[in-house]
Write an enzyme that holds these catalytic residues in place. Structure first.
Site, PDB file in Angstrom:
ATOM      1  NE  ARG A  12     -24.451   1.206  15.527  1.00 23.18           N
ATOM      2  CZ  ARG A  12     -24.638   2.230  14.696  1.00 23.18           C
ATOM      3  NH1 ARG A  12     -25.818   2.804  14.624  1.00 23.18           N
ATOM      4  NH2 ARG A  12     -23.654   2.688  13.947  1.00 23.18           N
ATOM      5  CE  LYS A  17     -26.766  10.023   9.763  1.00 19.23           C
ATOM      6  NZ  LYS A  17     -25.653  10.134  10.706  1.00 19.23           N
ATOM      7  NE  ARG A  41     -25.515   5.071  18.956  1.00 16.65           N
ATOM      8  CZ  ARG A  41     -25.569   5.429  17.678  1.00 16.65           C
ATOM      9  NH1 ARG A  41     -26.231   6.508  17.322  1.00 16.65           N
ATOM     10  NH2 ARG A  41     -24.916   4.748  16.768  1.00 16.65           N
ATOM     11  NE  ARG A  85     -22.060   6.522   6.516  1.00 21.36           N
ATOM     12  CZ  ARG A  85     -23.021   6.294   7.405  1.00 21.36           C
ATOM     13  NH1 ARG A  85     -24.261   6.100   7.018  1.00 21.36           N
ATOM     14  NH2 ARG A  85     -22.734   6.274   8.680  1.00 21.36           N
TER      15      ARG A  85
HETATM   16  P1  ADP Z   1     -23.703   6.012  12.051  1.00 19.19           P
HETATM   17  O1  ADP Z   1     -24.227   7.072  11.122  1.00 19.19           O
HETATM   18  O2  ADP Z   1     -24.046   6.285  13.485  1.00 19.19           O
HETATM   19  O3  ADP Z   1     -22.246   5.701  11.867  1.00 19.19           O
HETATM   20  P2  ADP Z   1     -25.089   3.918  10.541  1.00 19.19           P
HETATM   21  O4  ADP Z   1     -25.966   2.896  11.137  1.00 19.19           O
HETATM   22  O5  ADP Z   1     -25.687   4.898   9.599  1.00 19.19           O
HETATM   23  O6  ADP Z   1     -24.446   4.662  11.786  1.00 19.19           O
HETATM   24  O7  ADP Z   1     -23.859   3.231   9.797  1.00 19.19           O
HETATM   25  C1  ADP Z   1     -23.073   2.250  10.394  1.00 19.19           C
HETATM   26  C2  ADP Z   1     -22.041   1.700   9.411  1.00 19.19           C
HETATM   27  O8  ADP Z   1     -22.719   1.098   8.297  1.00 19.19           O
HETATM   28  C3  ADP Z   1     -21.119   2.715   8.764  1.00 19.19           C
HETATM   29  O9  ADP Z   1     -19.999   2.999   9.578  1.00 19.19           O
HETATM   30  C4  ADP Z   1     -20.752   2.003   7.460  1.00 19.19           C
HETATM   31  O10 ADP Z   1     -19.775   1.006   7.666  1.00 19.19           O
HETATM   32  C5  ADP Z   1     -22.037   1.308   7.073  1.00 19.19           C
HETATM   33  N1  ADP Z   1     -22.871   2.149   6.189  1.00 19.19           N
HETATM   34  C6  ADP Z   1     -24.111   2.644   6.470  1.00 19.19           C
HETATM   35  N2  ADP Z   1     -24.570   3.400   5.462  1.00 19.19           N
HETATM   36  C7  ADP Z   1     -23.604   3.407   4.505  1.00 19.19           C
HETATM   37  C8  ADP Z   1     -23.467   4.017   3.227  1.00 19.19           C
HETATM   38  N3  ADP Z   1     -24.412   4.793   2.695  1.00 19.19           N
HETATM   39  N4  ADP Z   1     -22.313   3.795   2.525  1.00 19.19           N
HETATM   40  C9  ADP Z   1     -21.360   3.023   3.013  1.00 19.19           C
HETATM   41  N5  ADP Z   1     -21.402   2.428   4.215  1.00 19.19           N
HETATM   42  C10 ADP Z   1     -22.520   2.601   4.966  1.00 19.19           C
END
Ligand code: ADP
Ligand code: ZN
Length: 213
Positions: A160, A13, A127, A88
């Site tokens: 990360r 994404k 990654r 999400r």
């Molecule tokens: P990935 O999709 O690879 O897990 P992201 O950078 O999108 O990575 O998200 C990393 C973390 O940030 C998630 O595991 C969560 O803890 C938090 N997070 C990100 N977006 C949301 C969201 N919309 N709602 C709740 N937590 C979020």
């Protein structure tokens, strides 16, 4: 152009959102990136989010919904935006719909990336991310020319904190339980577009472009 990119961690994404941003000039809004920035800056929000993120759990809906509400009213979002990693949960999606409704706006398309769990695990465990420009690399499938250094901007690469086996498993589990119901939610609204998320980044990008333009 108001888009949502849906799909599990590691589905690509972020990569596709960045490319869409470069091609169409609409901002990429990644709740993950906003939260990581808050952690770096040591804000109260960052401190609250950090523990949850490192455990692979979701940050509270109220927090992320608040972040999005503040972000989409900014000037650069007037002609659209690309949501990456939000919503999400069903609750987040409902709050988003309500917010857009109040602004007389709506989502044009939800692109859902499908990638096998095996492939996701492979991608995420190897990654690394650039601390400067956010470019992503992979030890096996896309290594940087110089170890630990970004090809595009020369800044240092980092792994990360949530890209370790245990946390990745948890993130995938949380995705399955909390986020996959969104597929049905958007399918019912008629704007879900499913895309095969394996293959070259460029091929996937051309498919995405066909879907959204
Ligand atoms: P990935 O999709 O690879 O897990 P992201 O950078 O999108 O990575 O998200 C990393 C973390 O940030 C998630 O595991 C969560 O803890 C938090 N997070 C990100 N977006 C949301 C969201 N919309 N709602 C709740 N937590 C979020
Ligand atoms: Zn870089």
């Amino acid at each position: 152009m108001r888009l949502i990119l849906l799909g599990p961690p590691g589905a690509g994404k972020g990569t596709q959102a960045k490319m869409l941003n470069e091609k169409f000039g609409r901002p990429q809004i990644s709740t993950g990136n906003i939260l990581r920035k808050s952690i770096q800056e040591g804000t109260e929000l960052g401190c609250r989010a950090k523990v949850l993120m490192n455990e692979g759990k979701l940050v509270q809906d109220d927090i992320v919904v608040g972040l999005i509400r503040e972000r989409i009213i900014e000037e650069d979002c007037q002609n659209g935006f690309i949501l990456d990693g939000f919503p999400r949960t069903i609750n987040q999606a409902e709050k988003l719909a309500e917010t857009l409704n109040n602004m007389n706006l709506s989502i044009d398309a939800v692109v859902d990336f499908e990638v096998s769990t095996e492939e996701l695990l492979h991608r995420l465990t190897g990654r690394s991310t650039c601390s400067g420009c956010g470019a992503m690399f992979h030890i096996a499938s896309c290594p940087p020319l110089k170890k630990g250094i970004c090809d595009s901007c020369g800044k240092a690469l980092y792994q990360r904190e949530d890209d370790n086996r245990e946390t990745i498993k948890k993130r995938l589990e949380v995705y399955e339980n909390e986020t996959t119901p969104l597929r049905e939610y958007y399918r019912k609204q008629g704007n879900l577009k499913t895309i095969q998320g394996s293959g070259s980044v460029e091929k996937i990008f051309s498919k995405v472009c066909l879907m959204v333009s």
